[in-house]
Every structure is written in C-alpha cells, then in structure tokens.
Design an enzyme around this catalytic site. Structure first.
Site, PDB file in Angstrom:
ATOM      1  N   CYS A 172      47.456  10.627 -10.216  1.00 31.87           N
ATOM      2  CA  CYS A 172      48.521   9.648 -10.468  1.00 31.87           C
ATOM      3  C   CYS A 172      47.913   8.268 -10.674  1.00 31.87           C
ATOM      4  O   CYS A 172      48.477   7.427 -11.356  1.00 31.87           O
ATOM      5  CB  CYS A 172      49.507   9.635  -9.307  1.00 31.87           C
ATOM      6  N   GLY A 212      61.624  12.060 -10.892  1.00 34.30           N
ATOM      7  CA  GLY A 212      62.211  11.002 -10.058  1.00 34.30           C
ATOM      8  C   GLY A 212      63.575  10.578 -10.575  1.00 34.30           C
ATOM      9  O   GLY A 212      64.507  10.333  -9.797  1.00 34.30           O
ATOM     10  N   GLY A 272      55.918  13.347  -8.032  1.00 29.94           N
ATOM     11  CA  GLY A 272      55.810  14.020  -9.325  1.00 29.94           C
ATOM     12  C   GLY A 272      56.016  13.026 -10.447  1.00 29.94           C
ATOM     13  O   GLY A 272      55.823  11.821 -10.272  1.00 29.94           O
ATOM     14  N   SER A 273      56.453  13.541 -11.591  1.00 31.41           N
ATOM     15  CA  SER A 273      56.602  12.706 -12.777  1.00 31.41           C
ATOM     16  C   SER A 273      57.806  11.767 -12.641  1.00 31.41           C
ATOM     17  O   SER A 273      58.709  12.005 -11.831  1.00 31.41           O
ATOM     18  CB  SER A 273      56.818  13.619 -13.986  1.00 31.41           C
ATOM     19  N   GLU A 313      57.419   9.064  -5.201  1.00 31.87           N
ATOM     20  CA  GLU A 313      56.048   8.707  -5.589  1.00 31.87           C
ATOM     21  C   GLU A 313      55.802   9.330  -6.955  1.00 31.87           C
ATOM     22  O   GLU A 313      55.590  10.531  -7.065  1.00 31.87           O
ATOM     23  CB  GLU A 313      55.045   9.217  -4.549  1.00 31.87           C
TER      24      GLU A 313
END
Ligand code: NAD
Length: 513
Positions: free
Chosen positions: A300, A249, A244-245, A266
C-alpha cells in the site's frame, strides 16, 4: 530448480501440519488457492455462508460479554503468549506468507516480525488504557473519563499483508476487551488458517496457566466479499476495520455509516516522493529503488510517483533506469531475487493497461514486460517499469497495484508539492533533501497531505509504534500505534458527587417534597 519443478502444495502441507492445522481444513473445499510463485493450486478451503457468519457473530458477541470482565493487564497476558507463539512459528509462517503471496523470504519473515512487534506494543498498552481526570466547575465533584470495550470487532484484510493486518487490529482489540472476527482476503486464506492455529495455541497456554478466556474470542471466517458484507451489515459488530482498495472502502464506508457503526478504513495509496537539488543522490537512489520495486510494487505504501528537480534529473534518473534494468526477478524463495511475482493474471493485465494508457499520455516506458513465462505459464513475473511522464495525467493519478514508477520533472517546490497532493489517494510520502527548510515545509500543515510523511527515506513500510494506514480521504493514521487503541473502545465521561448538595444550573430552583 525451475519454477515448474517446485512442489509448493507439498511444502504447504508440511508447514500447516507443523503449525497444527488439520489437512481437511484446506482440502476438498470450493475456494481454490494458488501460489503466485508457480500459479499452481496449493489448497482448497470450505467457505462460510452468510448464515455461518451470523452464527459466528452471535458467538463472538457472547465471548465479548465474558472477555470484557477480565482485567486489561490479564488480557495483555494472552497477547504476550501470542507473541511467544509467533516467535516460535516465525520461520514457518514467514515461509507460508512467501508461498501464498509471493514475497521474498526476508519480507515474509518481516511481516511476521511486525505481528510480534504489535503484540509487544499491546502488552504494554494493556496497562496504559488511560482516561483523564478533568477539572469540574461543580464543587465537591470529580469528573473523569473511562474507556470501555466495544464488542465483536470485524477485521477485513487485503491479500498483500495477509497476516500482519489481522495482528495490528486483533492485538489491540483483544487487550481492549473485545472479541474479533476476521475475514481474510480470499486470495490468502492459508496464512489465515495458520495464524488462527497459532492464536489457539496461545489461548490453550493461557487457559493452562489458570486464566479464563471464552471460546470464540477470535473467529476466522473464510470467504469472499459476501462474508465481508455480512460483517459490515451485522448490528452486533460495532466496528469494522477494513483494509483494501479504495473501491472496497467506498462500498464498505457508507454501509457502516448507515447503521452508525464505526470504521477504520485502510485503503490504497498513490504515494509520491520529491527529490530536491540538495538531496544525497546515492541515498535517494537506494530509497527510491527499494520502495518502488520491493514486493513487486504490491505494498500500500509502494512509491508510485517521483518528482525530480530539473537540476539533478539527469544525474539521478539514468542511474535509476539502470537499477530497474538490472534488478533480479524470480522465485521469491530463492536467495538473491529481489522482485517476485504479481499476485495473479488480473494484476498483470491491469499493469499492462496502465502502461498503454501512460504511453498514450506521452510517457516513455522502460521495462514492464512479462518474464519467466516459459518456466511457468500460470505465474506472472514482470520487469518493474519506470515511466518518464511529461505531466501528471491519466494512470499517474490512480493506484495500479504493480511495479510502475512514474517520474516527472519539476522546477519549483511549491509546484511539486501541489502535484504531490493533487491525487485523491494519499497514504504515504517522502522528500529527499538536505535543506532543513524544505524538510520542515514538507512535514508542516501546508506540506504533504498524507498519513505518513518521511524525510530522507522512502514512503514504503511502517513501524509499529506510530499510527499508520492513514489514507487521506478517510482521515489518516488510525491503525496500530500511538493512540489507535481508542478506536476499539468507547469513552464515557463520569461525574461523581461526594458532597451533600446537588448544585443545579444558576438561578434554577427545584423543590422536591
Ligand atoms: P480488495 O479491496 O480487492 O480486497 C480487500 C478485502 O476486502 C478482501 O478481503 C475482500 O474480500 C474484501 N472486500 C472487497 N469488497 C468488499 C465489500 N464490498 N464488502 C466487504 N468486503 C469486501 O484489496 P486487495 O486487492 O486484496 O489488496 C490491495 C489493496 O489494499 C491495495 O489498494 C492496497 O493499497 C490496499 N492496502 C492498504 C493498506 C493500508 O494500510 N492502507 C494495507 C494493505 C493493502
């Protein structure tokens, strides 16, 4: 057919019915799901509570205790069957991905193909979980390493790859002997329900073949951030793979570290490409246009920053602007449309804010306006934006998850490389050049600092086989291919003495009566 005439709720019902998902799983709940294609509701799901999550983790832990006893190649057989079931369901699941996320048809199908590819990869891997035998200094001893499963693996996924992310993790985790618990994005729970049903079909076939597998080997938990947090904080989950963003994270990473759990993070990318004087401009144009506008900038690995050498700027950028002005935008279910919708209104608003901020920094904006709002007021389609920037400043240094390409001039490759690396987020990157030294420099120790560095192709997309993800802030390149499986296992070093003496350290005497 106009957007307003599409009845996607009915189509979702048909697809889910075909895949074996009962209607009460996606009707009458508290979590409303909307298709970005029309903005209309297509399902309502019940959400898991924190208590449900705790119970599911306990059950997944029990499943792990049983599954780790199954030999790895036998575990691979389950994933082989999953690959077969995914092949059979590819058209339906791909279509559902397009409806729930707004990807064009070929991209929806492409996402399911990635699931199939990782299954094939994992089947081979199930016979290759190698440890080393290591030379020991002790006589009549042997030293080796062995790899063991970890436990229930938490998987938190983002909306833009609603099913592939699960498979990148689950296929490896399961052949490695773990169970999995998946918390999909709250924006894409329908494709998760479908995927879980497909997994259960594979499991039924596996058991019908006479193999043993525990219940709760793969668990699905529908819900928002709180459900993700329950996974992150639970002591029985030794690894959480969260996609995700970078904001997500930053929240998840420290919580896992606090209890010494592992993480695979990721996260977002602010990906760039450099176009040098020797680049093949036709190839560059296609590579740049596809990786900047594809999936409406919601990958992404989307290309977001472009550094073009002064000497070719005027030969490339006007052609690129033309491509931006002519690209077809509309329902991703209709052939010929290359750019579908943004996921929601929030995403549209962030895009407009970024464009305003870029203008304030001296940016010249082409495109970016909303289109098709007359056909569906709740769907957010935009013309992709290209912004010529005087410097790398303001929003250029952030990831805006929308189709905005910032273009900048450069005159010296070292300067371009410095600017390329001078953002906190670094996932994927490219150089377009026919100069071997420039290409080699880009992929060298002092070139691109991203987890993916390409030559003469855009940064977007990734292939099963190479490890990817790889946001630079979190270490780079740890999911899916290469030796990524090691993250789902723990290593033990074993030393075996086949002699009759027990050598101690030099000079040490230890008499036992
Ligand atoms: P997001 O960060 O909003 O949400 C991702 C997931 O994290 C969701 O399931 C969400 O519920 C969960 N989550 C959010 N906060 C959490 C918390 N504090 N604790 C536990 N779970 C939490 O991202 P999104 O908008 O769904 O996806 C887009 C982002 O994902 C982009 O930044 C994109 O670059 C990134 N992405 C990265 C990769 C990669 O491989 N690096 C792949 C796909 C998407």
């Amino acid at each position: 057919m106009t957007l307003a005439q599409l009845d996607l709720a009915a189509e979702v019902q048909t697809i889910l019915g075909k895949l074996g998902v009962a209607a009460d799983r996606y009707t009458g709940g508290t979590l409303a799901v909307r298709s970005p294609i029309t903005g209309k509701e297509i399902g309502r799901l019940s959400e898991a509570s924190a208590t449900d999550a705790g119970q599911a983790i306990d059950a997944a832990h029990q499943a792990f205790l049983e599954w780790r006893l199954v030999p790895a190649p036998k575990r691979g057989e389950l994933i082989r069957l999953l690959g077969e079931e995914l092949r059979a369901a590819k058209a339906s699941l791909g279509r559902l991905v397009s409806i729930e996320v707004g990807k064009i048809t070929s991209e929806g199908l492409g996402e399911v193909q990635e699931m199939i590819d990782i299954c094939d990869f994992a089947v081979g891997l199930s016979r290759q979980l190698y440890g080393l035998t290591i030379a020991t200094e002790r006589s009549e001893h042997r030293m080796m390493e062995t790899w063991h499963p970890l436990g229930p693996i938490g998987i938190i996924s983002a909306f833009n790859f609603p099913v592939a992310v699960w498979s990148w993790n689950a296929a490896l985790a399961i052949v490695c002997g773990n169970s999995t618990i998946w918390k999909p994005s709250e924006k894409t729970p329908l494709t998760a329900l479908a995927t879980q049903a497909i997994f259960e079909k594979a499991l039924d076939r596996y058991i019908a073949e006479g193999s043993k597998a525990p219940k709760n080997l793969s668990t699905l938990l529908i819900g928002g951030r709180e459900v993700g947090e329950a996974l992150v904080d639970h002591e029985k989950v030794p690894l959480v793979s969260a996609t995700g963003s970078t904001a997500m994270g930053r929240a998840v990473g420290p919580r896992l570290a606090q209890r010494f759990a592992r993480s695979i993070l990721e996260l977002g990318g602010n990906n760039a490409a450099i176009v040098t004087p020797t680049a093949d401009l036709d190839l560059t144009l296609r590579g740049v246009a596809f990786s900047a506008m594809g999936t409406a900038g919601q990958r992404c690995t989307t290309l977001r920053r472009l550094f073009v050498h002064d000497s070719i700027y005027d030969a490339l950028v006007p052609r690129l602007i033309k491509a931006y002005q002519s690209v077809t935008i509309g329902s991703p279910l209709q052939d010929g449309n290359l750019v579908g919708p943004l996921i929601d209104k929030g995403s549209f608003e962030k895009m407009q804010q970024a464009l305003e901020a870029a203008k304030a920094e001296g940016g010249k904006v082409t495109g970016g306006a909303r289109v098709l709002d007359g056909e569906s007021a709740d769907a957010y389609y935009v013309r992709p934006a290209i912004v010529e920037m005087p410097t790398q400043a303001g929003p250029v240094k952030e990831e805006t998850f929308a189709p905005i390409l910032y273009v900048m001039r450069y005159s010296d490759l070292d300067e371009a490389l410095h600017l390329h690396n001078d953002v906190p987020q670094g996932l994927s990157s490219s150089i377009f050049t026919n100069d071997m030294r420039e290409a080699e420099a880009f992929v060298s120790d002092c070139g691109s600092d991203c987890g993916i560095a390409n030559v003469n192709l855009g940064p977007s997309g990734a292939e099963i086989g190479g490890a990817f993800g790889g946001e630079k802030e979190t270490g780079g390149g740890r999911e899916s291919g290469s030796d990524a499986w090691k993250a789902y296992m723990r290593r033990a070093t074993n030393t075996l003495n086949y002699g009759r003496t027990l050598p101690l350290a030099q000079g040490v005497k230890f008499d036992v009566i």
